[in-house]
Design an enzyme around this catalytic site. Structure first.
Site: not given
Ligand SMILES: *Cc1c(COP(=O)(O)O)cnc(C)c1O
Length: 381
Positions: A238, A180, A152, A326, A72-73, A200-202
Site C-alpha cells: 500500500t 544529492q 555525497n 557514513c 533512495g537506497s 529521495s525526498a528527505h
Molecule cells: C542519501 C543517499 C542515498 C540513500 O538515500 P536513503 O533515502 O537514505 O536511502 C543514496 N545515494 C546518495 C548519493 C545519497 O546521498
C-alpha cells in the site's frame, strides 16, 4: 536542541512547513487506501497520481515512468537489480564507479555473487570518472552503466550528459543515483540521455521513508517485492500516501526555486571555502573547487582527527559530518576520499559541511571562528 547550526544537509534536511501541511490530512482525515474504489480511496489515488505528475515534470519524464519507493537506497536497488536480472540474457556486465554510495556499491557486490561482472571505474583527484576509460570498459556483455550524478561526500558532479551519450551509442541502459543532485541541479532525463534515476525526498526538504525511481518507458526490469499490483505491478505494498504527497510538494518547491537556491548556496559555499583557507593553515579542499554541489565543502585538516573535530563542533551546537564511511559506526576512512588519492590519515582529518536554505552568512562566520579555535586546540594537544 534550540539554535543548532545545521551543516549536514547531504545527510538529511528538515521537512518544509508547506510540505508538512500538505501531508498531514493524509494521516487521518484523508486516510483512505488508494486502491479502494469509494470516494476517499479515489481521492488518495488522485493525490498519489498528482505527486507522480510533479516528479515527472521536475525531470522532464512521463508520469508512467515514475515509481514510488521507500527511500533512495530502495530506488538504487530496484533500478540496478531490476534491470540486471531482467536483462541477463543480453549480458552480465555492469559498469559503475568506485565512489558510489553504498546503496549502489553493495548492490553491485551482491550482483557479483549472482554471476554478474562489475567494473568499478577509478576517479581522478577531483573525483571525476574518465569518459574514455568508461567507453573502453564497455564489452558486448555490458547491459548497464550506473554512475552517480553528484557525490555525497565531495560534491563532485559527473559529466552526466556525456555518459548518457556513450550509453546510448552502445545501446546500454544508464542509471544515475541523483539523490544529492535532486533539488540542487536542474535535471532533464531526455536531454541528458538518462534511462533511470533515483531520488529521495528527505534530501530535498521532504519526509524520510519515501523515494522515487524513474525508469524510461519500455525498459524491462524485474520487481524485487512481490505482493499486490501497486506501482504498475512493480512494487507491491500500500502506497505511503502522506510521504508521496510530501515528496511531490517538496520536489515542486525545490524545482521552482532552484536558481535562487543555487545562487545562495554557491555564495555561502565559496565564502566558507575562502574563509577557511584564509584563517586555518594546513588545510586541503577535497574535490573540485568549482564543479561541485552548491552547498558542499569538504576539507581535510592536517594533524586533526575528523571524529574529534565533529564532537567538539557538536559541543558548540554545530552539526557537520566527517570523512569516515557514513560518518559513524565505523572507523574505516571514507572509500571516496581514498579513491581521490588521499592517504588514510588525511581522509580521517576530513570535515564535510553541507549547507542548506536556512543557513546564513552569520552562520558561516560562527562556523569558521569556532572551527579555527577547535583546530588550533586539537593541534596543540
Ligand atoms: C542519501 C543517499 C542515498 C540513500 O538515500 P536513503 O533515502 O537514505 O536511502 C543514496 N545515494 C546518495 C548519493 C545519497 O546521498
Amino acid at each position: 536542541m534550540n539554535k543548532i547550526k545545521y551543516f549536514d544537509h547531504a545527510s538529511t534536511t528538515p521537512v518544509k512547513e508547506e510540505v508538512l501541511k500538505e501531508m498531514i490530512p493524509y494521516f487521518n482525515l484523508e486516510f483512505g487506501n488508494p486502491s479502494s474504489l469509494y470516494s476517499i480511496g479515489r481521492r488518495n489515488r488522485r493525490a498519489v497520481e498528482e505527486a507522480r505528475e510533479k516528479v515527472a515534470r521536475a525531470i522532464n519524464a512521463k508520469p508512467n515512468e515514475i515509481y514510488f519507493t521507500s527511500c533512495g537506497s530502495e530506488s538504487d536497488n530496484l533500478a540496478i537489480k531490476g534491470i540486471a536480472f531482467e536483462n541477463k540474457h543480453k549480458g552480465n556486465h555492469i559498469i559503475t564507479s568506485k565512489i558510489e554510495h553504498p546503496a549502489v556499491l553493495n548492490t553491485c557486490k551482491m550482483l557479483e555473487q549472482e554471476g554478474f561482472k562489475v567494473t568499478y571505474l577509478d576517479v581522478n583527484k577531483k573525483g571525476l570518472i574518465d569518459l574514455k576509460i568508461l567507453e573502453e570498459s564497455i564489452t558486448d556483455k555490458t547491459i548497464l552503466i550506473s554512475i552517480m550524478f553528484a557525490n555525497n561526500e565531495i560534491g563532485t558532479i559527473q559529466p552526466i550528459k556525456e555518459i548518457g551519450k556513450i550509453a546510448k551509442k552502445h545501446n546500454i541502459y544508464f542509471h544515475t543515483d541523483a539523490v544529492q543532485a535532486m533539488g540542487n541541479i536542474k535535471i532533464d532525463v531526455n536531454n541528458m540521455n538518462i534511462d533511470s534515476l533515483s531520488m529521495s525526498a528527505h534530501k530535498f526538504y521532504g519526509p524520510k521513508g519515501v523515494g522515487a525511481l524513474y525508469i524510461r518507458e519500455g525498459i524491462p526490469f524485474k520487481k524485487l517485492q512481490d505482493g499486490g499490483h501497486q506501482e504498475k505491478d512493480k512494487r507491491a505494498g500500500t502506497e505511503n500516501v502522506p510521504g508521496i504527497v510530501g515528496l511531490g510538494k517538496a520536489i515542486e518547491i525545490a524545482n521552482n526555486n532552484i536558481d535562487r537556491y543555487n545562487k545562495k548556496l554557491v555564495y555561502l559555499r565559496d565564502y566558507y571555502i575562502n574563509q577557511v583557507e584564509e584563517k586555518i593553515p594546513d588545510v586541503k579542499l577535497n574535490g573540485d573547487r568549482v564543479n561541485r554541489l552548491p552547498g558542499n565543502a569538504n576539507f581535510s585538516f592536517k594533524y586533526v582527527d575528523g571524529e574529534e573535530l565533529l564532537l567538539d563542533l557538536d559541543a558548540k551546537g554545530i552539526a557537520a559530518s566527517s570523512g569516515s564511511a557514513c560518518s559513524s559506526g565505523t572507523d574505516a576512512p571514507s572509500h571516496v576520499l581514498l579513491a581521490i588519492g588521499l592517504t588514510a590519515e588525511t581522509a580521517k582529518g576530513a570535515l564535510r559541511i553541507t549547507m542548506g536554505e536556512e543557513n546564513t552568512k552569520e552562520d558561516i562566520d560562527y562556523l569558521v571562528s569556532t572551527l579555527t579555535e577547535i583546530v588550533r586546540k586539537i593541534r596543540k594537544n
